[in-house]
Scaffold this motif. Structure first.
Motif, mmCIF file in Angstrom:
data_model
loop_
_atom_site.group_PDB
_atom_site.id
_atom_site.type_symbol
_atom_site.label_atom_id
_atom_site.label_comp_id
_atom_site.label_asym_id
_atom_site.label_seq_id
_atom_site.Cartn_x
_atom_site.Cartn_y
_atom_site.Cartn_z
ATOM 1 N N GLY A 135 1.332 -1.795 -0.270
ATOM 2 C CA GLY A 135 0.134 0.433 -0.169
ATOM 3 C C GLY A 135 0.908 0.937 -0.018
ATOM 4 N N GLU A 190 0.600 5.893 0.348
ATOM 5 C CA GLU A 190 0.101 6.881 0.697
ATOM 6 C C GLU A 190 0.517 8.035 0.782
ATOM 7 O OE1 GLU A 190 -1.224 7.197 5.376
ATOM 8 O OE2 GLU A 190 -1.239 4.616 5.024
ATOM 9 N N ARG A 233 6.530 -1.029 7.619
ATOM 10 C CA ARG A 233 5.437 0.235 7.162
ATOM 11 C C ARG A 233 6.963 1.342 7.207
ATOM 12 N NH1 ARG A 233 1.067 3.750 6.840
ATOM 13 N NH2 ARG A 233 1.166 5.405 8.389
ATOM 14 N N ASP A 280 4.870 4.330 3.306
ATOM 15 C CA ASP A 280 4.140 2.632 2.029
ATOM 16 C C ASP A 280 4.151 1.406 3.586
ATOM 17 O OD1 ASP A 280 6.991 3.556 0.890
ATOM 18 O OD2 ASP A 280 7.634 1.973 1.665
ATOM 19 N N THR A 281 4.167 0.448 2.850
ATOM 20 C CA THR A 281 3.854 -0.650 3.013
ATOM 21 C C THR A 281 4.434 -1.772 2.046
ATOM 22 O OG1 THR A 281 1.885 -0.522 4.517
ATOM 23 C CG2 THR A 281 1.975 -2.516 4.182
ATOM 24 N N SER A 308 -4.477 7.701 -0.847
ATOM 25 C CA SER A 308 -3.555 6.205 -0.462
ATOM 26 C C SER A 308 -4.438 5.055 -1.166
ATOM 27 C CB SER A 308 -4.229 5.885 0.880
ATOM 28 O OG SER A 308 -5.561 5.828 1.510
ATOM 29 N N SER A 344 -4.653 0.934 -0.924
ATOM 30 C CA SER A 344 -4.453 -0.886 -0.397
ATOM 31 C C SER A 344 -4.085 -1.564 -1.109
ATOM 32 C CB SER A 344 -5.236 -0.944 0.897
ATOM 33 O OG SER A 344 -4.432 -1.518 1.912
ATOM 34 N N TYR A 345 -3.675 -2.297 -1.541
ATOM 35 C CA TYR A 345 -3.259 -3.627 -2.599
ATOM 36 C C TYR A 345 -3.621 -4.774 -2.292
ATOM 37 C CZ TYR A 345 -0.643 0.410 -4.269
ATOM 38 O OH TYR A 345 -0.252 1.794 -4.222
ATOM 39 N N GLN A 346 -4.865 -5.691 -2.664
ATOM 40 C CA GLN A 346 -5.549 -5.975 -1.954
ATOM 41 C C GLN A 346 -5.578 -7.022 -2.814
ATOM 42 O OE1 GLN A 346 -8.838 -4.798 0.016
ATOM 43 N NE2 GLN A 346 -8.056 -3.575 1.678
ATOM 44 N N THR A 402 -8.646 -3.024 -5.285
ATOM 45 C CA THR A 402 -7.566 -1.900 -4.193
ATOM 46 C C THR A 402 -8.589 -1.229 -3.581
ATOM 47 O OG1 THR A 402 -5.885 -2.190 -6.075
ATOM 48 C CG2 THR A 402 -5.650 -0.394 -5.062
ATOM 49 N N GLY A 429 -8.455 2.341 -1.555
ATOM 50 C CA GLY A 429 -7.960 3.517 -0.907
ATOM 51 C C GLY A 429 -9.107 4.819 -0.418
#
Lengths: 143, 132
Positions: A81, A83, A120, A138-139, B74, B76-78, B119, B121
């Motif tokens: 992920g 941000e 993270r 970022d993760t 943001s 988030s890559y799920q 994804t 965000g």
């Protein structure tokens, strides 16, 4: 079960890594915009950018320049992920940003790829006038 | 409230992924070398997460025009996205509030590929109050 998070990893927490310089230039902006598929001429045509009040081509969302000395990614890692946080300071061609990264947290998680370690990170970007322009979180998924 | 953003449709070709590698200077080969992707336990080359985040950036940019300012966004890559698949980048406004002379909007963003949401965000954008 033994933790996959090593002491060496823990020792990095909160420690700032050496700064990396990112150059924001017109070619880099145009290439990024084209790779994403942006259609707004503001990213390609400098006259258009100036007419809209920018000093030069503005950086597209998510673009913070090109690292002068990039880090090569090694090992098995996926991006979990991202941000982007901005602070009202524009980023345009001609800017030179300094990025400082640090690891904020490690934790373990299991998923489709098996047991993974998540990391993270925070990267702070400051421009040539010392203004904070962006923070990127970022993760990373290490598997 | 609940206003939907005009959808942004994408279908990544291998050419686009190679251009992205050059543009982002991220040459990690799971994004363009199928054999390497399989060695890394993936079923094939995957669309880079940061490119999907940049699609959210374009979704917001095209909707805001010159009026607004993005405070944060943001992704988030799920789940994985693959080249050649049509992906739909979508967003809706979840909250609107004033802060001094500005109007702030919170948004929920997501990517659909087939029936899957791959994804998700969030974003916070600022509009000058006269725009509201």
């Amino acid at each position: 079960m033994e933790s996959r998070i090593t002491q060496t990893m823990r020792d990095t927490l909160g420690i700032e890594e050496p700064p990396v310089v990112y150059e924001v230039d017109k070619s880099g902006i145009r290439l990024f915009a084209r790779a994403v598929g942006h259609t707004d001429p503001v990213y390609y045509d400098e006259a258009c950018a100036r007419a809209r009040g920018f000093r030069s081509l503005p950086a597209p969302e998510g673009f913070l320049g090109t690292a002068v000395t990039p880090r090569e990614q090694t090992g098995r890692v996926l991006n979990g992920g991202t941000e982007y946080h901005y602070y009202g300071v524009s980023v345009c061609a001609g800017d030179v940003l300094t990025a400082v990264a640090r690891n904020l947290d490690f934790w373990e998680q299991s998923g489709p790829l098996g047991a993974t370690v998540m990391c993270r990170r925070e990267t702070t970007f400051t421009n040539q006038s010392g203004q904070l322009v962006a923070r990127v979180y970022d993760t990373q998924v290490l598997y | 409230m609940g206003q939907r953003l005009p959808p942004l449709l994408k279908k990544c070709s291998s050419r686009q992924l190679v251009m992205w590698a050059a543009a982002s200077r991220d040459f990690y080969p799971i994004h363009y070398d199928p054999a390497c992707a399989q060695e890394h336990g993936l079923s094939g080359v995957i669309v880079p997460g940061a490119l999907k985040a940049a699609f959210f950036g374009q979704l917001l940019h095209d909707w805001l025009g010159v009026a607004g300012q993005i405070r944060h966004f943001s992704a988030s890559y799920q789940k994985m996205d693959y080249p050649g698949q049509e992906i739909r980048c979508l967003g809706r406004v979840t909250k609107k509030y004033r802060q001094e002379d500005d109007c702030l909007l919170e948004l929920y963003l997501w990517i659909e590929s087939g029936e899957q949401k791959t994804t998700v965000g969030r974003a916070l954008v600022l509009l000058p109050s006269r725009q509201v």
